[in-house]
Design a protein around this motif. Sequence first.
Motif, PDB file in Angstrom:
ATOM      1  N   ASN A  10       0.936  -1.227  -0.124  1.00 22.04           N
ATOM      2  CA  ASN A  10       0.030  -0.049  -0.080  1.00 22.04           C
ATOM      3  C   ASN A  10       0.948   1.532   0.024  1.00 22.04           C
ATOM      4  N   SER A  61      -3.379  -7.957   2.995  1.00 20.05           N
ATOM      5  CA  SER A  61      -2.339  -7.710   1.809  1.00 20.05           C
ATOM      6  C   SER A  61      -0.913  -8.592   2.235  1.00 20.05           C
ATOM      7  N   HIS A  77       1.301   1.636  12.198  1.00 19.95           N
ATOM      8  CA  HIS A  77       2.347   1.511  10.870  1.00 19.95           C
ATOM      9  C   HIS A  77       3.524   2.059  11.542  1.00 19.95           C
TER      10      HIS A  77
HETATM   11  O1  NCC Z   1      -2.103  -1.525   6.981  1.00 21.30           O
HETATM   12  P1  NCC Z   1      -1.661  -2.171   5.767  1.00 21.30           P
HETATM   13  O2  NCC Z   1      -2.967  -3.342   5.346  1.00 21.30           O
HETATM   14  O3  NCC Z   1      -1.298  -1.314   4.652  1.00 21.30           O
HETATM   15  O4  NCC Z   1      -0.496  -2.978   6.283  1.00 21.30           O
HETATM   16  C1  NCC Z   1       0.031  -3.858   5.122  1.00 21.30           C
HETATM   17  C2  NCC Z   1       0.340  -5.319   5.848  1.00 21.30           C
HETATM   18  O5  NCC Z   1       1.123  -5.298   6.994  1.00 21.30           O
HETATM   19  C3  NCC Z   1       0.775  -6.190   8.048  1.00 21.30           C
HETATM   20  N1  NCC Z   1       0.863  -5.537   9.129  1.00 21.30           N
HETATM   21  C4  NCC Z   1       0.248  -4.145   9.053  1.00 21.30           C
HETATM   22  C5  NCC Z   1       0.330  -3.425  10.395  1.00 21.30           C
HETATM   23  C6  NCC Z   1       0.526  -4.086  11.661  1.00 21.30           C
HETATM   24  N2  NCC Z   1       0.682  -3.535  12.842  1.00 21.30           N
HETATM   25  N3  NCC Z   1       0.834  -5.593  11.386  1.00 21.30           N
HETATM   26  C7  NCC Z   1       0.958  -6.140  10.144  1.00 21.30           C
HETATM   27  O6  NCC Z   1       1.245  -7.333  10.324  1.00 21.30           O
HETATM   28  C8  NCC Z   1      -0.589  -6.885   7.643  1.00 21.30           C
HETATM   29  O7  NCC Z   1      -0.434  -8.103   6.736  1.00 21.30           O
HETATM   30  C9  NCC Z   1      -1.064  -6.023   6.329  1.00 21.30           C
HETATM   31  O8  NCC Z   1      -1.794  -6.679   5.440  1.00 21.30           O
HETATM   32  C10 NCC Z   1      -4.187  -4.271   3.721  1.00 21.30           C
HETATM   33  O9  NCC Z   1      -4.053  -5.374   4.208  1.00 21.30           O
HETATM   34  O10 NCC Z   1      -4.493  -4.052   2.525  1.00 21.30           O
HETATM   35  C11 NCC Z   1      -4.175  -3.295   4.978  1.00 21.30           C
HETATM   36  O11 NCC Z   1      -4.520  -1.883   4.369  1.00 21.30           O
HETATM   37  C12 NCC Z   1      -5.139  -0.711   5.196  1.00 21.30           C
HETATM   38  C13 NCC Z   1      -5.439   0.337   4.265  1.00 21.30           C
HETATM   39  O12 NCC Z   1      -6.424   0.078   3.303  1.00 21.30           O
HETATM   40  C14 NCC Z   1      -3.912   0.885   3.265  1.00 21.30           C
HETATM   41  O13 NCC Z   1      -2.856   0.989   4.306  1.00 21.30           O
HETATM   42  C15 NCC Z   1      -4.105   1.866   2.499  1.00 21.30           C
HETATM   43  O14 NCC Z   1      -4.520   3.084   3.199  1.00 21.30           O
HETATM   44  C16 NCC Z   1      -6.148  -1.322   5.767  1.00 21.30           C
HETATM   45  N4  NCC Z   1      -6.802  -0.318   6.740  1.00 21.30           N
HETATM   46  C17 NCC Z   1      -7.908   0.528   6.637  1.00 21.30           C
HETATM   47  O15 NCC Z   1      -8.640   0.251   5.833  1.00 21.30           O
HETATM   48  C18 NCC Z   1      -8.114   1.513   7.803  1.00 21.30           C
HETATM   49  C19 NCC Z   1      -5.777  -2.511   6.788  1.00 21.30           C
HETATM   50  O16 NCC Z   1      -6.850  -2.887   7.421  1.00 21.30           O
HETATM   51  C20 NCC Z   1      -5.155  -3.743   5.960  1.00 21.30           C
END
Ligand code: NCC
Length: 276
Positions: free
Chosen positions: A81, A193, A224
């Motif tokens: 992302n 993801s 994050h």
């Molecule tokens: O937060 P996100 O995921 O972009 O993180 C990518 C992948 O990293 C792992 N992760 C992240 C944070 C954490 N504290 N521990 C972790 O293990 C996870 O495997 C995560 O998939 C997604 O999966 O696409 C997600 O996307 C966000 C968001 O859409 C994007 O960052 C774009 O802005 C989602 N957040 C929200 O919708 C608010 C998130 O739920 C999942």
Amino acid sequence: TAKLSPEKLLCQLRDRVNVTMIQGSDGPFGASEWQQYLPGKSLSETVGHLGRCAVVSSAGSLKSSHLGQEIDSHDAVLRFNGAPIKGFQDDVGQKTTIRLVNSQLVTVEEKQFLREALYNTGILIVWDPAPYHAEIHEWYRKPDYNFFESYKAYRRTHPEQPFYILNPKMQWQLWDILQENSLEHIQPNPPSSGMLGIVIMMTLCDEVDVYEFLPSKRQTDICHYYQKFHDHACTMGAYHPLLFEKNLVKHMNQGTDEDIYTHGKATLPGFRKVRC
Ligand code: NCC
């Protein structure tokens, strides 16, 4: 059902999860208007044969990890992302070979997606939370986020950058294996993801090092590494079956518990190296 041995589980993943990108031969994408948009080369042709690969989660626990050099020492690095590099090189490195983005980002955050230089490096792959085992036609009519126009707009402005659409069959083949190997019922939502990226790299690389997916001693509620936002659900999951994904990766880990604890690092074999 009982949990499979790590070896059997790797075989199941290798044989049942079809990691493919949408092509012109996939139903509605055969229409002439799509021909100019989908990349001509397959993903494996584009990346070539990869040896050691790194998958970098976006977890807050990457902050102050100083893993940057180690991450960059890999042949290829996958990020997720909007996870930035600028200002965070020391912790997350600076190489980006593949960036996996969800369809929400491509539509809801379309303006940033089309404008920010962050997305212009490496190969892009977008995925969408399609309905459970839906046919391509059904999904095409009703994607979770209608990212198709935004995808086309990006392709028009960056025609040289490889940009793939993940075939949504993959995420449910993977979900089925997650469910079969869990004692509890898993929410019927697609894997994160993070988990999708891990399996994509297992198809392309000989070996995959995954950073801060299994949290290290730096584990934190900070969502994050690049934001101040606190939410326990980022690490443990809410919508995505993140906890089950992490259990599965822990089960297959070929590295040491010490590496998880100090570096947040798990090591998985590429499917080429798996003998069934
Ligand atoms: O937060 P996100 O995921 O972009 O993180 C990518 C992948 O990293 C792992 N992760 C992240 C944070 C954490 N504290 N521990 C972790 O293990 C996870 O495997 C995560 O998939 C997604 O999966 O696409 C997600 O996307 C966000 C968001 O859409 C994007 O960052 C774009 O802005 C989602 N957040 C929200 O919708 C608010 C998130 O739920 C999942």
